[in-house]
Design an enzyme around this catalytic site. Sequence first.
Site, PDB file in Angstrom:
ATOM      1  N   HIS A  42       0.935  -1.109   0.088  1.00 56.08           N
ATOM      2  CA  HIS A  42      -0.006   0.658   0.137  1.00 56.08           C
ATOM      3  C   HIS A  42       0.706   1.219   0.359  1.00 56.08           C
ATOM      4  CE1 HIS A  42       1.479  -0.315   4.175  1.00 56.08           C
ATOM      5  NE2 HIS A  42       0.975   0.897   4.228  1.00 56.08           N
ATOM      6  N   HIS A 128       5.205   5.960  -0.927  1.00 60.81           N
ATOM      7  CA  HIS A 128       6.659   4.419  -1.553  1.00 60.81           C
ATOM      8  C   HIS A 128       5.590   3.513  -0.690  1.00 60.81           C
ATOM      9  CE1 HIS A 128       7.625   5.837   2.613  1.00 60.81           C
ATOM     10  NE2 HIS A 128       7.300   3.813   2.905  1.00 60.81           N
TER      11      HIS A 128
END
Length: 185
Positions: A42, A128
Site C-alpha cells: 500500500h 512508496h
Amino acid sequence: MISHYFLAIPLAERLQRVTRQTAETFLKTVRYKRITQPCDYHLTLYFFGALNNEEKQKVCRISKKIADNKNPFQLTLTGIDGFGERRHPHVLFASVAESKELIGLQEQITEVLTVNGFQPDKRAYHPHITLARHWMDGMMNVDLPQYSSTIAGHTWEVDHITLFQIYPDQARKYRPACIFPFNKK
C-alpha cells in the site's frame, strides 16, 4: 486493547504478484527482519497509531467526505529504491511516479485531519510501497534506485482510499476497516 490504524491506497491486486517477484530478485543477497506480504502492499496517506472507537468514527466521516469529492486517478510504479545506505537500505520499497493527484489527496487529508485534532507526521511525505524493512545483513548486488526493473511502467487506477487496521501478530498485518470509494464522474 486499542487498535492502530492508517489511511492508505492499496496496490492493485493484479500488480501484487509482479511486485513481489521483483522484490525477491533484490532480496537474494540481503536479509530483512520484516518482509511485507503482497496483500499488504500500500501507499500510506496518513498514519494514526492508536484510535478509540469515537476517533475511528470521526476519521471515517472525514475520509468519506474527502473521497466523495475525488475522481479516480492513475498511479505508475517506477522501480525499486530504499531508505538508507544504497547497498543495504533500512527500508526497501517500490517507488511511484510523481502524481499531483496523489500529493493533493495526501495534503488534503493531512490538512482536514489536523484541523480536526489529529497529529500529522512531522516527516516530509515520500510516497512508496514498503517491500521489506529492518535490514539485518547482506549487501545488495545492485545500486539503488533501479528504475529499469520489471515493475517500472505498470499503472493502476486509484478509485478509493482505505482505513486499515493493524494486526501486528498475524501474517496479514493490515486489514480494511473501512473503504471509501471516489466519486465516479
